[in-house]
Design a protein around this motif. Structure first.
Motif, PDB file in Angstrom:
ATOM      1  N   LEU A 121       0.835  14.278   7.753  1.00 29.55           N
ATOM      2  CA  LEU A 121      -0.502  14.544   7.198  1.00 29.55           C
ATOM      3  C   LEU A 121      -1.059  13.322   6.484  1.00 29.55           C
ATOM      4  O   LEU A 121      -2.230  12.961   6.657  1.00 29.55           O
ATOM      5  N   VAL A 122      -0.225  12.679   5.673  1.00 27.89           N
ATOM      6  CA  VAL A 122      -0.669  11.469   4.969  1.00 27.89           C
ATOM      7  C   VAL A 122      -1.042  10.377   5.962  1.00 27.89           C
ATOM      8  O   VAL A 122      -2.100   9.746   5.848  1.00 27.89           O
ATOM      9  N   ALA A 123      -0.181  10.150   6.944  1.00 32.92           N
ATOM     10  CA  ALA A 123      -0.450   9.118   7.950  1.00 32.92           C
ATOM     11  C   ALA A 123      -1.688   9.453   8.768  1.00 32.92           C
ATOM     12  O   ALA A 123      -2.497   8.567   9.083  1.00 32.92           O
TER      13      ALA A 123
ATOM     14  N   GLY B 132       3.267   6.415   4.627  1.00 28.72           N
ATOM     15  CA  GLY B 132       2.159   6.854   5.474  1.00 28.72           C
ATOM     16  C   GLY B 132       1.380   5.688   6.040  1.00 28.72           C
ATOM     17  O   GLY B 132       0.956   5.715   7.197  1.00 28.72           O
ATOM     18  N   ILE B 133       1.184   4.656   5.231  1.00 28.49           N
ATOM     19  CA  ILE B 133       0.482   3.458   5.706  1.00 28.49           C
ATOM     20  C   ILE B 133       1.282   2.784   6.821  1.00 28.49           C
ATOM     21  O   ILE B 133       0.727   2.360   7.842  1.00 28.49           O
ATOM     22  N   VAL B 134       2.591   2.697   6.629  1.00 29.12           N
ATOM     23  CA  VAL B 134       3.445   2.072   7.640  1.00 29.12           C
ATOM     24  C   VAL B 134       3.416   2.876   8.940  1.00 29.12           C
ATOM     25  O   VAL B 134       3.271   2.318  10.036  1.00 29.12           O
ATOM     26  N   LEU B 135       3.552   4.196   8.829  1.00 25.51           N
ATOM     27  CA  LEU B 135       3.587   5.047  10.021  1.00 25.51           C
ATOM     28  C   LEU B 135       2.246   5.044  10.745  1.00 25.51           C
ATOM     29  O   LEU B 135       2.202   5.091  11.983  1.00 25.51           O
ATOM     30  N   ALA B 136       1.152   4.998   9.984  1.00 25.14           N
ATOM     31  CA  ALA B 136      -0.181   5.081  10.591  1.00 25.14           C
ATOM     32  C   ALA B 136      -0.673   3.742  11.133  1.00 25.14           C
ATOM     33  O   ALA B 136      -1.697   3.708  11.823  1.00 25.14           O
ATOM     34  N   GLY B 137       0.028   2.659  10.843  1.00 26.03           N
ATOM     35  CA  GLY B 137      -0.483   1.327  11.153  1.00 26.03           C
ATOM     36  C   GLY B 137      -0.934   1.116  12.587  1.00 26.03           C
ATOM     37  O   GLY B 137      -2.098   0.805  12.849  1.00 26.03           O
TER      38      GLY B 137
END
Length: 307
Positions: free
Chosen positions: A102-104, A178-183
């Motif tokens: 959800l965060v990503a 989340g930032i890393v996963l969504a990159g």
């Protein structure tokens, strides 16, 4: 619409059966699960034979699969080799991964769409070039490199975020993972949005809306953005399952006890029931996301009708 949904659900049944059967065969056909249970020790032949008999490993693969599917429909995903029910592992792992996803997803959606709209509205200008360079860098750098770099500088050196996630797995701790996963997904969303916006800017309906004197904000949000989101929604829908399945690296870096962690442990220890059980749920997530995307098409484009 109702008939379309029913037809799609019926179409998902053979897809689910075929996919899970292939996964089951690939997992159980590779290696010896009984040998994996004993690790470096050599099991007693009589004990190994008894375990194989109790786990039905001597039966043909198709028979093992039918028994496994019969258990799934009763809520039984089997038992891992350490004696813990797979459903219990799922109950502990999926909530953590869902929070991270959800965060990503929110980061991917908000930042990706914003950058894509800015680049598409200013195609060929400095902002467009900057977004293209930024997204290219994000796509080019492996996730584990991004994860460890951000963890060290932001989490350890600067102390702006927790370098590891606690057992409680709160949302504020998941911001950095989340930032890393969504990159990478964020970069693709930005590029898809940019391309779609730039193409639709030259469409006749945009010229008509502008000529009618509609405010620019209404032209962009109601007409341009809504019609440009169809390819983006397609990617976002399929990416939900991708984020959950692709969290293996991120969860390892930030010590998150989620789906990725359990899959990694299951593969490492050849824990076949755990791997098959978790992947089966991920297949359901992918199928449900694809159905949701198809239904959203009609919301974004009223010209689409489902028979």
């Amino acid at each position: 619409m109702g008939r379309y949904v029913i037809r799609r659900l019926l179409q998902m049944v053979p897809v689910f059966i075929g996919t899970t059967f292939l996964i089951f065969v690939m997992v159980y056909a590779i290696g010896d699960p009984v040998a994996a249970m004993f690790g470096d020790r050599t099991p007693d032949p009589a004990t190994a034979a008894q375990i194989r008999e109790s786990l039905h490993l001597n039966d043909p693969l198709w028979s093992q699969y039918l028994q496994y599917m019969a258990g799934i429909f009763q809520g039984d995903f089997g038992t891992s080799f350490n004696g813990t029910p797979v459903s219990e592992l799922m109950g502990n792992a999926f909530p953590n991964t869902i929070k991270l996803t959800l965060v990503a997803f929110v980061i991917e959606l908000v930042v990706g769409l914003t950058l894509g709209v800015i680049a598409g509205m200013r195609r060929g200008r400095l902002a467009d070039t900057g977004v293209l360079i930024f997204t290219l860098l994000v796509i080019s750098i492996p996730t584990f490199v991004t994860g460890y770099v951000l963890q060290y500088f932001i989490g350890v050196k600067l102390g702006w975020a927790a370098p590891a996630v606690s057992i409680d797995v709160t949302f504020d701790e998941l911001l950095l993972p989340g930032i890393v996963l969504a990159g990478v997904s964020l970069a693709y969303v930005s590029r898809l949005t940019r391309t779609s916006i730039a193409e639709n800017l030259r469409a006749d309906y945009i010229r008509t809306a502008t000529a009618k004197g509609l405010p620019r904000r209404r032209v962009v949000t109601v007409h341009l953005l809504r019609n440009s989101l169809i390819p983006v929604v397609t990617f976002l829908g399929t990416d939900i399952g991708g984020l959950m399945a692709g969290a293996v690296v991120t969860e390892r870096i930030f010590n998150i006890q989620g789906v990725g962690y359990q899959l990694y442990q299951g593969i490492l220890r050849q824990n076949s029931p755990t791997v098959v059980g978790f992947v089966t749920i991920l297949v359901v997530v992918f199928l449900a996301a694809n159905l949701l995307v198809d239904l959203l098409y009609a919301v974004l484009d009223p010209r689409i009708r489902y028979a």
